[in-house]
Enzyme design. Sequence first.
Site, PDB file in Angstrom:
ATOM      1  CE  LYS A 174     -27.354 -52.621 -18.553  1.00 23.05           C
ATOM      2  NZ  LYS A 174     -28.213 -53.374 -17.646  1.00 23.05           N
TER       3      LYS A 174
ATOM      4  CG  ASP B  89     -28.685 -51.997 -22.846  1.00 19.40           C
ATOM      5  OD1 ASP B  89     -28.615 -50.789 -23.111  1.00 19.40           O
ATOM      6  OD2 ASP B  89     -29.570 -52.736 -23.307  1.00 19.40           O
TER       7      ASP B  89
ATOM      8  NE  ARG C  40     -27.735 -64.178 -16.051  1.00 12.44           N
ATOM      9  CZ  ARG C  40     -27.852 -65.193 -16.896  1.00 12.44           C
ATOM     10  NH1 ARG C  40     -28.112 -66.408 -16.435  1.00 12.44           N
ATOM     11  NH2 ARG C  40     -27.729 -65.005 -18.194  1.00 12.44           N
TER      12      ARG C  40
ATOM     13  CG  ASN D 151     -24.938 -63.198 -22.003  1.00 13.19           C
ATOM     14  OD1 ASN D 151     -25.283 -62.672 -23.053  1.00 13.19           O
ATOM     15  ND2 ASN D 151     -24.378 -64.379 -21.953  1.00 13.19           N
TER      16      ASN D 151
ATOM     17  N   PRO E 252     -26.395 -46.268 -17.605  1.00 14.29           N
ATOM     18  CG  PRO E 252     -28.165 -47.390 -16.625  1.00 14.29           C
ATOM     19  CD  PRO E 252     -27.747 -46.034 -17.070  1.00 14.29           C
TER      20      PRO E 252
ATOM     21  NE  ARG F  23     -32.607 -67.275 -19.262  1.00 17.82           N
ATOM     22  CZ  ARG F  23     -31.834 -67.881 -18.357  1.00 17.82           C
ATOM     23  NH1 ARG F  23     -32.317 -68.850 -17.616  1.00 17.82           N
ATOM     24  NH2 ARG F  23     -30.603 -67.522 -18.204  1.00 17.82           N
TER      25      ARG F  23
END
Length: 271
Positions: A211, A230, A169, A119, A228, A124
């Site tokens: 994922k 996403d 996280r 997310n 994966p 970033r």
Amino acid sequence: MKEEMFEINTPEIFNLELMLDCGQAFRWKKDENGYMCGVVGNRVYKLLQKDGKLICNCTAEVFNSTMRKYLDFDRDYKSLVQEFAKDEYLKKATEEFSGIRILRQEPWETLCSFIISQNNNIPRIKGIVERLCENFGEEIEKGYYSFPSAEQLSSLTVEDLAPLRSGFRAKYIIDASKKVANGEVDFEKIDKSPVEFGREELVKIKGVGKKVAECTLLYGFGKVEAFPEDVWVKRIVAEMYPDGLPECMKGYDGIAQQYLFHWRRNGKEFL
DNA sequence: AGCCAGGACAAGT
DNA sequence: ACTTGTCATGGC
């Protein structure tokens, strides 16, 4: 102090900048001379692709024992891309972004990076990973830090990770470091086992779901059948392959996925 | 200013 | 077994 340089012909399907900056790895940067610079293991690598050759700031021995594998140098992508071309969309993606290869990164760095990715957006993610290395890695040379090991991070607390500004996280990173450091999640066994074993093991870590597990298996363990999904790949599947993935990517789903991901993320779609 | 990002988890149907 | 709200933070 003249640095040692090694030069080698690249394979036909090989685009250095693209493969180092297409969302698999998060800390390669281009310097003022056009070299792609990054840290792998305990060493700073500076790479340049020019006139069909790859130039690397190391000896042939070091290249052959590290970068050759990291860059997936010996896989026959030409045959693979020919096979992918049986599918219309995959054909376009592999033509337009030719030269993407699946990197074989260090498993711990891969796991940690993709925990951070959840997310989150790529700019970033890069910032958080960079701060992680600056704060807790070791400075190899000026401005270049090693990726902190699971052991190093396992002695830290969530509060210690505050400078990363990684949000929710942080607790996931700490849990992962503990389980990897104490062997509860066994990287060596994942490495030599079929992909299914890794799928079961990695999700034992808090904050690691399907994922992130697939990404770790693909980019960290070289399991090219990992796939994966996403948000971008989900869009692709929904829009283009509602009845299932094309047969021609079977067994190499992860490699096909990387081309499709980058293609779709760069604003391409069929209208 | 507001929407979204290489998701995962817990709680609620 | 599927759906929804929530989680920090900041890029664009």
